[in-house]
Scaffold this motif. Structure first.
Motif, PDB file in Angstrom:
ATOM      1  N   UNK A 100      54.838   9.918  46.669  1.00 11.01           N
ATOM      2  CA  UNK A 100      53.803   9.919  47.706  1.00 11.01           C
ATOM      3  C   UNK A 100      54.500  10.036  49.056  1.00 11.01           C
ATOM      4  N   UNK A 101      54.885  11.255  49.381  1.00  8.34           N
ATOM      5  CA  UNK A 101      55.675  11.471  50.584  1.00  8.34           C
ATOM      6  C   UNK A 101      55.456  12.882  51.105  1.00  8.34           C
ATOM      7  N   UNK A 102      55.327  12.993  52.428  1.00  7.34           N
ATOM      8  CA  UNK A 102      55.230  14.275  53.104  1.00  7.34           C
ATOM      9  C   UNK A 102      56.346  14.361  54.138  1.00  7.34           C
ATOM     10  N   UNK A 103      56.558  15.552  54.689  1.00  6.12           N
ATOM     11  CA  UNK A 103      57.569  15.710  55.731  1.00  6.12           C
ATOM     12  C   UNK A 103      57.230  14.869  56.951  1.00  6.12           C
ATOM     13  N   UNK A 104      58.215  14.155  57.437  1.00  3.84           N
ATOM     14  CA  UNK A 104      58.018  13.350  58.640  1.00  3.84           C
ATOM     15  C   UNK A 104      57.789  14.264  59.846  1.00  3.84           C
ATOM     16  N   UNK A 105      56.736  13.978  60.589  1.00  3.83           N
ATOM     17  CA  UNK A 105      56.457  14.725  61.807  1.00  3.83           C
ATOM     18  C   UNK A 105      55.583  15.947  61.628  1.00  3.83           C
ATOM     19  N   UNK A 106      55.524  16.490  60.404  1.00  2.00           N
ATOM     20  CA  UNK A 106      54.713  17.690  60.173  1.00  2.00           C
ATOM     21  C   UNK A 106      53.541  17.431  59.237  1.00  2.00           C
ATOM     22  N   UNK A 107      53.680  16.459  58.329  1.00  2.00           N
ATOM     23  CA  UNK A 107      52.644  16.220  57.338  1.00  2.00           C
ATOM     24  C   UNK A 107      52.617  17.266  56.243  1.00  2.00           C
ATOM     25  N   UNK A 108      53.634  18.145  56.212  1.00  3.93           N
ATOM     26  CA  UNK A 108      53.686  19.184  55.182  1.00  3.93           C
ATOM     27  C   UNK A 108      54.268  18.621  53.884  1.00  3.93           C
ATOM     28  N   UNK A 109      53.917  19.200  52.744  1.00  2.00           N
ATOM     29  CA  UNK A 109      54.644  18.880  51.515  1.00  2.00           C
ATOM     30  C   UNK A 109      56.094  19.324  51.671  1.00  2.00           C
ATOM     31  N   UNK A 110      57.046  18.612  51.056  1.00  2.00           N
ATOM     32  CA  UNK A 110      58.453  18.972  51.244  1.00  2.00           C
ATOM     33  C   UNK A 110      58.835  20.319  50.649  1.00  2.00           C
ATOM     34  N   UNK A 111      58.222  20.697  49.530  1.00  2.00           N
ATOM     35  CA  UNK A 111      58.454  22.012  48.937  1.00  2.00           C
ATOM     36  C   UNK A 111      57.344  22.307  47.934  1.00  2.00           C
ATOM     37  N   UNK A 112      57.202  23.559  47.500  1.00  3.96           N
ATOM     38  CA  UNK A 112      56.093  23.910  46.605  1.00  3.96           C
ATOM     39  C   UNK A 112      56.319  23.553  45.147  1.00  3.96           C
ATOM     40  N   UNK A 113      57.500  23.011  44.800  1.00  2.00           N
ATOM     41  CA  UNK A 113      57.792  22.690  43.415  1.00  2.00           C
ATOM     42  C   UNK A 113      57.497  21.231  43.057  1.00  2.00           C
ATOM     43  N   UNK A 114      57.131  20.417  44.062  1.00  2.00           N
ATOM     44  CA  UNK A 114      56.669  19.065  43.787  1.00  2.00           C
ATOM     45  C   UNK A 114      55.139  19.073  43.821  1.00  2.00           C
ATOM     46  N   UNK A 115      54.525  17.981  43.374  1.00  2.00           N
ATOM     47  CA  UNK A 115      53.076  17.984  43.224  1.00  2.00           C
ATOM     48  C   UNK A 115      52.326  18.173  44.536  1.00  2.00           C
ATOM     49  N   UNK A 116      52.821  17.563  45.607  1.00  2.00           N
ATOM     50  CA  UNK A 116      52.140  17.740  46.889  1.00  2.00           C
ATOM     51  C   UNK A 116      52.090  19.211  47.273  1.00  2.00           C
ATOM     52  N   UNK A 117      53.208  19.904  47.103  1.00  2.00           N
ATOM     53  CA  UNK A 117      53.251  21.322  47.429  1.00  2.00           C
ATOM     54  C   UNK A 117      52.361  22.151  46.543  1.00  2.00           C
ATOM     55  N   UNK A 118      52.318  21.822  45.260  1.00  2.00           N
ATOM     56  CA  UNK A 118      51.487  22.586  44.335  1.00  2.00           C
ATOM     57  C   UNK A 118      50.007  22.366  44.600  1.00  2.00           C
ATOM     58  N   UNK A 119      49.632  21.139  44.966  1.00  2.00           N
ATOM     59  CA  UNK A 119      48.235  20.893  45.333  1.00  2.00           C
ATOM     60  C   UNK A 119      47.825  21.770  46.511  1.00  2.00           C
ATOM     61  N   UNK A 120      48.733  21.901  47.487  1.00  2.00           N
ATOM     62  CA  UNK A 120      48.409  22.704  48.664  1.00  2.00           C
ATOM     63  C   UNK A 120      48.411  24.195  48.337  1.00  2.00           C
ATOM     64  N   UNK A 121      49.396  24.672  47.586  1.00  2.00           N
ATOM     65  CA  UNK A 121      49.418  26.105  47.269  1.00  2.00           C
ATOM     66  C   UNK A 121      48.188  26.495  46.457  1.00  2.00           C
ATOM     67  N   UNK A 122      47.777  25.635  45.509  1.00  2.00           N
ATOM     68  CA  UNK A 122      46.578  25.940  44.731  1.00  2.00           C
ATOM     69  C   UNK A 122      45.347  26.015  45.619  1.00  2.00           C
ATOM     70  N   UNK A 123      45.334  25.222  46.695  1.00  2.00           N
ATOM     71  CA  UNK A 123      44.202  25.231  47.619  1.00  2.00           C
ATOM     72  C   UNK A 123      44.224  26.415  48.572  1.00  2.00           C
ATOM     73  N   UNK A 124      45.377  27.072  48.692  1.00  2.00           N
ATOM     74  CA  UNK A 124      45.516  28.187  49.635  1.00  2.00           C
ATOM     75  C   UNK A 124      45.206  29.547  49.025  1.00  2.00           C
ATOM     76  N   UNK A 125      45.106  29.638  47.696  1.00  2.00           N
ATOM     77  CA  UNK A 125      44.795  30.941  47.099  1.00  2.00           C
ATOM     78  C   UNK A 125      43.363  31.321  47.440  1.00  2.00           C
ATOM     79  N   UNK A 126      43.088  32.615  47.338  1.00  2.00           N
ATOM     80  CA  UNK A 126      41.758  33.112  47.658  1.00  2.00           C
ATOM     81  C   UNK A 126      40.695  32.481  46.761  1.00  2.00           C
ATOM     82  N   UNK A 127      39.499  32.332  47.329  1.00  2.00           N
ATOM     83  CA  UNK A 127      38.369  31.770  46.589  1.00  2.00           C
ATOM     84  C   UNK A 127      37.612  30.826  47.493  1.00  2.00           C
TER      85      UNK A 127
END
Length: 311
Positions: A100-127
């Motif tokens: 349960x961690x995001x980048x300090x200062x940006x609130x971004x997921x640290x990378x797309x290969x952890x769950x936070x990143x995958x949740x965001x990438x799945x939300x960014x696809x078209x639809x």
């Protein structure tokens, strides 16, 4: 052994070499994973020219789970015109995939290969909604595999219902302003992506599509542009095996993504895609037999990206 020998490589012999390994334990985060056969061990290779090599059990279906993450990242980059690269970090974390961690200062997921990143990438696809994003992801994954894939709806339901840490991550990203869709919607889309059914043969084709610059070597379809495939494979190399990524790159030397279902997908740029599935996992969540098999495969076929440094 040279790379040319991959066309005749005996994957059943490799399977026999690692089948006796009894270490590791099957993931039990959802009932369907806990019921996996610990003796399952399937392997496949798909070369850049479309040549396919398979072992016994390469046709046994399993839910793709975290091995879907590189492909979600690719679809998100494509569908946002590259803007996804600014929304997600690309640095390894040294922490658990569901921390349960995001980048300090940006609130971004640290990378797309952890769950936070995958949740965001799945939300960014078209639809425009959950159903639309589900459809886009499913069609994209089918294109990567070169064939139509099924979805295990029971797995999707369990992933959604029992994914407490994913819900926490989604709400945290909502609070940071990083995630623009509803938290429950984001978890639902990612849960269904994880529930897509593949086998080692299909997963190897998906890895090969990235390795071939985004063109599926079996169908000839251009799934993503070369620059998208390049970015995805680069992040696989640094982050694909979580906090074991450094050890993986030293011993195997091939960009890869692991999965709690026991799958590993590999992409060797310009050469081949590979997949191994064997459910018992080590402490980093990587298939024990799969790691051994990939290490042997890399050595046998001279696939290590830094192998030329041997002189």
């Amino acid at each position: 052994m040279s790379r040319a020998d991959a066309r005749t490589y005996d994957l059943d012999a490799l399977r026999d070499r690692v089948a006796g390994e009894s270490g590791g334990s099957v993931d039990d985060s959802i009932p369907q994973l806990a019921q996996a056969d610990p003796s399952l061990c399937g392997m496949a290779l798909v070369l850049a020219d479309g040549t396919t090599r398979t072992s016994a059990q390469a046709d046994v279906a399993f839910s793709i789970q975290s091995a879907v993450k590189p492909f979600l990242f690719a679809l998100a980059i494509l569908d946002t015109g590259g803007r996804a690269l600014d929304r997600i970090g690309i640095e390894p974390t040294g922490e658990s995939f569901d921390a349960i961690k995001l980048e300090s200062g940006t609130g971004r997921p640290p990378n797309p290969m952890v769950n936070a990143g995958a949740l965001l990438t799945a939300a960014l696809v078209d639809g425009g909604d959950v159903r639309g994003r589900d459809e886009r992801i499913w069609r994209g994954l089918c294109a990567f595999a070169g064939r139509e894939l099924d979805v295990d709806e029971d797995v999707a339901h369990s992933e959604h219902l029992l994914g407490d840490r994913n819900h926490a991550l989604a709400h945290l990203m909502r609070a940071e302003g990083t995630l623009e869709v509803g938290a429950d919607d984001a978890v639902a889309v990612y849960a269904r992506a994880c529930a897509v059914l593949v086998d080692a043969d299909a997963l190897a084709a998906m890895g090969a599509t990235l390795a071939c610059g985004g063109r599926n070597p079996l169908t000839g379809e251009r799934v993503v542009p070369p620059e998208v495939a390049r970015d995805v494979v680069a992040v696989m190399a640094t982050c694909g095996v979580y906090d074991g990524s450094g050890r993986w790159m030293r011993s195997v030397g091939v960009p890869a993504k692991s999965s709690v279902s026991g799958a590993i997908v590999m992409s060797v740029p310009g050469v081949l895609g590979g997949a191994v599935v064997s459910p018992p996992l080590d402490d980093q969540g990587t298939s024990v037999r799969g790691h051994l098999a990939c290490e042997a495969l890399s050595a046998d076929l001279d696939l290590h990206v830094f192998g030329s440094l041997d002189g």
